[in-house]
Design a protein around this motif. Sequence first.
Motif, mmCIF file in Angstrom:
data_model
loop_
_atom_site.group_PDB
_atom_site.id
_atom_site.type_symbol
_atom_site.label_atom_id
_atom_site.label_comp_id
_atom_site.label_asym_id
_atom_site.label_seq_id
_atom_site.Cartn_x
_atom_site.Cartn_y
_atom_site.Cartn_z
ATOM 1 N N VAL A 54 39.215 29.550 29.801
ATOM 2 C CA VAL A 54 37.955 30.214 30.145
ATOM 3 C C VAL A 54 37.639 29.950 31.611
ATOM 4 N N ARG A 55 37.871 28.714 32.042
ATOM 5 C CA ARG A 55 37.653 28.376 33.453
ATOM 6 C C ARG A 55 38.584 29.176 34.359
ATOM 7 N N ARG A 56 39.843 29.296 33.958
ATOM 8 C CA ARG A 56 40.810 30.072 34.743
ATOM 9 C C ARG A 56 40.393 31.542 34.816
ATOM 10 N N LEU A 57 39.871 32.080 33.701
ATOM 11 C CA LEU A 57 39.370 33.456 33.686
ATOM 12 C C LEU A 57 38.179 33.600 34.634
ATOM 13 N N ALA A 58 37.266 32.638 34.615
ATOM 14 C CA ALA A 58 36.106 32.674 35.520
ATOM 15 C C ALA A 58 36.556 32.652 36.981
ATOM 16 N N GLU A 59 37.529 31.826 37.287
ATOM 17 C CA GLU A 59 38.058 31.774 38.660
ATOM 18 C C GLU A 59 38.717 33.087 39.040
ATOM 19 N N TRP A 60 39.450 33.686 38.105
ATOM 20 C CA TRP A 60 40.077 34.991 38.363
ATOM 21 C C TRP A 60 39.010 36.043 38.650
ATOM 22 N N MET A 61 37.925 36.041 37.864
ATOM 23 C CA MET A 61 36.840 37.005 38.069
ATOM 24 C C MET A 61 36.229 36.850 39.460
ATOM 25 N N ILE A 62 36.083 35.616 39.919
ATOM 26 C CA ILE A 62 35.501 35.349 41.232
ATOM 27 C C ILE A 62 36.464 35.727 42.353
ATOM 28 N N ASN A 63 37.735 35.416 42.174
ATOM 29 C CA ASN A 63 38.709 35.610 43.246
ATOM 30 C C ASN A 63 39.320 37.003 43.305
ATOM 31 N N ASP A 64 39.424 37.686 42.193
ATOM 32 C CA ASP A 64 40.124 38.967 42.205
ATOM 33 C C ASP A 64 39.189 40.161 42.011
ATOM 34 N N PRO A 65 38.681 40.445 40.796
ATOM 35 C CA PRO A 65 37.810 41.614 40.662
ATOM 36 C C PRO A 65 36.578 41.592 41.568
ATOM 37 N N ALA A 66 36.004 40.421 41.815
ATOM 38 C CA ALA A 66 34.799 40.349 42.662
ATOM 39 C C ALA A 66 35.068 40.788 44.096
ATOM 40 N N ALA A 67 36.329 40.793 44.506
ATOM 41 C CA ALA A 67 36.674 41.195 45.874
ATOM 42 C C ALA A 67 36.530 42.703 46.089
ATOM 43 N N TYR A 68 36.368 43.467 44.999
ATOM 44 C CA TYR A 68 36.284 44.917 45.107
ATOM 45 C C TYR A 68 34.857 45.385 44.928
ATOM 46 N N GLU A 69 34.465 46.268 45.808
ATOM 47 C CA GLU A 69 33.118 46.812 45.807
ATOM 48 C C GLU A 69 32.835 47.592 44.526
ATOM 49 N N LYS A 70 33.810 48.373 44.079
ATOM 50 C CA LYS A 70 33.637 49.200 42.886
ATOM 51 C C LYS A 70 34.637 48.780 41.825
ATOM 52 N N LYS A 71 34.156 48.755 40.612
ATOM 53 C CA LYS A 71 34.996 48.387 39.478
ATOM 54 C C LYS A 71 35.036 49.569 38.522
ATOM 55 N N GLU A 72 36.252 49.937 38.113
ATOM 56 C CA GLU A 72 36.398 51.092 37.238
ATOM 57 C C GLU A 72 36.511 50.699 35.770
ATOM 58 N N GLU A 73 37.412 49.757 35.475
ATOM 59 C CA GLU A 73 37.650 49.414 34.075
ATOM 60 C C GLU A 73 38.283 48.035 33.940
ATOM 61 N N PHE A 74 37.972 47.383 32.828
ATOM 62 C CA PHE A 74 38.649 46.163 32.392
ATOM 63 C C PHE A 74 39.258 46.508 31.036
ATOM 64 N N HIS A 75 40.560 46.349 30.916
ATOM 65 C CA HIS A 75 41.254 46.694 29.674
ATOM 66 C C HIS A 75 41.826 45.426 29.048
ATOM 67 N N ILE A 76 41.394 45.118 27.834
ATOM 68 C CA ILE A 76 41.878 43.954 27.091
ATOM 69 C C ILE A 76 42.989 44.425 26.162
ATOM 70 N N ALA A 77 44.119 43.730 26.201
ATOM 71 C CA ALA A 77 45.228 44.069 25.313
ATOM 72 C C ALA A 77 45.802 42.788 24.711
ATOM 73 N N LEU A 78 46.031 42.818 23.428
ATOM 74 C CA LEU A 78 46.676 41.692 22.759
ATOM 75 C C LEU A 78 47.370 42.189 21.509
ATOM 76 N N TYR A 79 47.987 41.255 20.791
ATOM 77 C CA TYR A 79 48.820 41.624 19.645
ATOM 78 C C TYR A 79 48.228 41.272 18.302
ATOM 79 N N GLU A 80 48.622 42.079 17.327
ATOM 80 C CA GLU A 80 48.463 41.803 15.912
ATOM 81 C C GLU A 80 49.869 41.464 15.431
ATOM 82 N N ALA A 81 50.048 40.305 14.821
ATOM 83 C CA ALA A 81 51.377 39.856 14.382
ATOM 84 C C ALA A 81 51.246 39.082 13.068
#
Length: 133
Positions: free
Chosen positions: A34-61
Amino acid sequence: MAAILVKPALACSFNISFNTSFEPDAVRLPASEVRRLAEWMINDPAAYEKKEEFHIALYEAPAFGVSHVLARKRTAHLKQLLTTFGVPASMISMEIARYNPGKSVAPNFAHINFMPGCPHPCCPGPEPTSQIR
């Protein structure tokens, strides 16, 4: 991993990804992720003025302990984290793919793909934007 995200192919595709894994049988990510995700949000998506989409993908197994119900709970957990970090629910899409041994990443894998809005290096126009705003 490409099979998990089915999006139209464009000449220029620009997105930023966050990859993680759930512990077996876990509905929630561990605090360190969760901390790593928070850091990613601060360092990567936050660098962009406009945000279009966040797509979550995972598996059913099911054969590996990831039932459809568990996969749905995991997507809900990731969506809740993104909304906690300020992402409007309307900007979040989710996908649960069927795990395919030998062709898919580990069954507990989760992926968040961020697509910024223009301006970014692949925006249409006479010259792509080369700087992050």
